[in-house]
Motif scaffolding. Sequence first.
Motif, PDB file in Angstrom:
ATOM      1  N   MET A  13       0.836  -1.202   0.000  1.00 15.95           N
ATOM      2  CA  MET A  13       0.000   0.000   0.000  1.00 15.95           C
ATOM      3  C   MET A  13       0.875   1.258   0.000  1.00 15.95           C
ATOM      4  N   PRO A  14       0.476   2.318  -0.702  1.00 16.20           N
ATOM      5  CA  PRO A  14       1.260   3.559  -0.700  1.00 16.20           C
ATOM      6  C   PRO A  14       1.166   4.254   0.648  1.00 16.20           C
ATOM      7  N   ASP A  15       2.153   5.089   0.912  1.00 17.54           N
ATOM      8  CA  ASP A  15       2.158   5.836   2.160  1.00 17.54           C
ATOM      9  C   ASP A  15       1.295   7.082   2.038  1.00 17.54           C
ATOM     10  N   ALA A  16       0.512   7.360   3.062  1.00 19.85           N
ATOM     11  CA  ALA A  16      -0.299   8.569   3.114  1.00 19.85           C
ATOM     12  C   ALA A  16       0.500   9.675   3.787  1.00 19.85           C
ATOM     13  N   PRO A  17       0.141  10.944   3.557  1.00 20.06           N
ATOM     14  CA  PRO A  17       0.828  12.035   4.239  1.00 20.06           C
ATOM     15  C   PRO A  17       0.484  12.091   5.723  1.00 20.06           C
ATOM     16  N   LEU A  18      -0.528  11.343   6.133  1.00 21.88           N
ATOM     17  CA  LEU A  18      -0.956  11.276   7.526  1.00 21.88           C
ATOM     18  C   LEU A  18      -0.850   9.830   8.004  1.00 21.88           C
ATOM     19  N   THR A  19      -0.642   9.622   9.277  1.00 18.27           N
ATOM     20  CA  THR A  19      -0.575   8.268   9.824  1.00 18.27           C
ATOM     21  C   THR A  19      -1.976   7.666   9.909  1.00 18.27           C
ATOM     22  N   ASP A  20      -2.017   6.330  10.013  1.00 14.32           N
ATOM     23  CA  ASP A  20      -3.312   5.661  10.178  1.00 14.32           C
ATOM     24  C   ASP A  20      -4.046   6.202  11.393  1.00 14.32           C
ATOM     25  N   LEU A  21      -3.309   6.401  12.487  1.00 15.12           N
ATOM     26  CA  LEU A  21      -3.943   6.884  13.714  1.00 15.12           C
ATOM     27  C   LEU A  21      -4.512   8.281  13.515  1.00 15.12           C
ATOM     28  N   GLN A  22      -3.767   9.160  12.872  1.00 10.05           N
ATOM     29  CA  GLN A  22      -4.267  10.509  12.617  1.00 10.05           C
ATOM     30  C   GLN A  22      -5.527  10.486  11.765  1.00 10.05           C
TER      31      GLN A  22
END
Length: 382
Positions: A1-10
Amino acid sequence: MPDAPLTDLQMKQAAERFGTPLYAYSAAELDAALSRVQAAFGDARIWYAMKANPNLTLLRRMQSAGVGFECVSLGELARAVKVEADGDHLLVNGPAKSDEEYRLGGDLGATFIVDRLGEVALLPPASRVLVRVNPGLSVSTHDHLATGAAHSKFGVRPDQLPDVLAALRSGGHTLRGLHLHVGSAIRDAGDFAAAFARVAELHTLTGPLEVLDVGGGWGLGADLHGIAARAKEAAASFGAVLWVEPGRYLVAQAGVLLTRVMGHKQTGRDFTLLDAGMTELLRPMLYGAAHPVQALWEGEATTSDLAGPACESGDLLGHDVTLPAGAVRGDLLALLEAGAYGAAMSSTYLTRPRPAEVLWDGTQWVTMRRRETAEDIWAAEV
């Protein structure tokens, strides 16, 4: 999966606090994108193409970094006035400007980007001008985004340029330079080199110029340093300073559209049903855009189409998207690279209130735009 600019928790915390569909942005990624442009283009002046995302919070951040604004409507000029941008930081662009846009742009002292010969007679007295040139090139992007193609509605053909220059001189206007923008989301950096070389050939018609504005349109993974090197060479052929107008590049990767799974079904296709669709993110329908997706649940990999809630067969946010199997109602999904032309193109079709927009500033969530209500939508109706 690509990385998001925000964390999963955020992202999970934002969705829980503000609901979905939701546009969420990372201030750190906004800053990083601007830094990449500054590092590549050096002393070039940067103008933000406001249409990518005109949220006032974003505009104020750009303005504080010294970025100017390219406006293509009366509403965008009004936003520039709202953030107290002065005329030296405003460009007025567009192929069919209204009388009100000429008037307000003239009152502000903005620089106009002239798109056709007939426009010269409409300019306010003693206007400062760039002439938009259409190089007639095919580029590696969707046809709807190819603004420098010969069949595009934009710009002046090179053979028309002498007549435009003569009209500007006789009208008492100041030619600052030439403008070039060949498209958006361009995948092949060679397209820019070809366009810059073609516009550089026009120096025999114009002589020295103050400015060469080469627009934007760089793909998100583009070699900015290579593109910048070719742009600087073109500007040098005119003895001009270089201007650039990034829009999507500055904001796309900073934003995600958060949406929840509403269910699952199979017809001739496998569909994951979402609470966001074409009213929140039009780009997949309009341009065939494929947004990276990050699912916030776990399971074995499977493929599915992402279907929105509208009663429209074209309301699909993705085709054959790889997702974890076993999604249940309420699971959270993030569509990435959605900071540009996402919220900006959202609509109230079906009386669906447009999403809230929030910004993670490094320590807390800041509301950039509250979620609309049905009452907001019909407030202007009589």
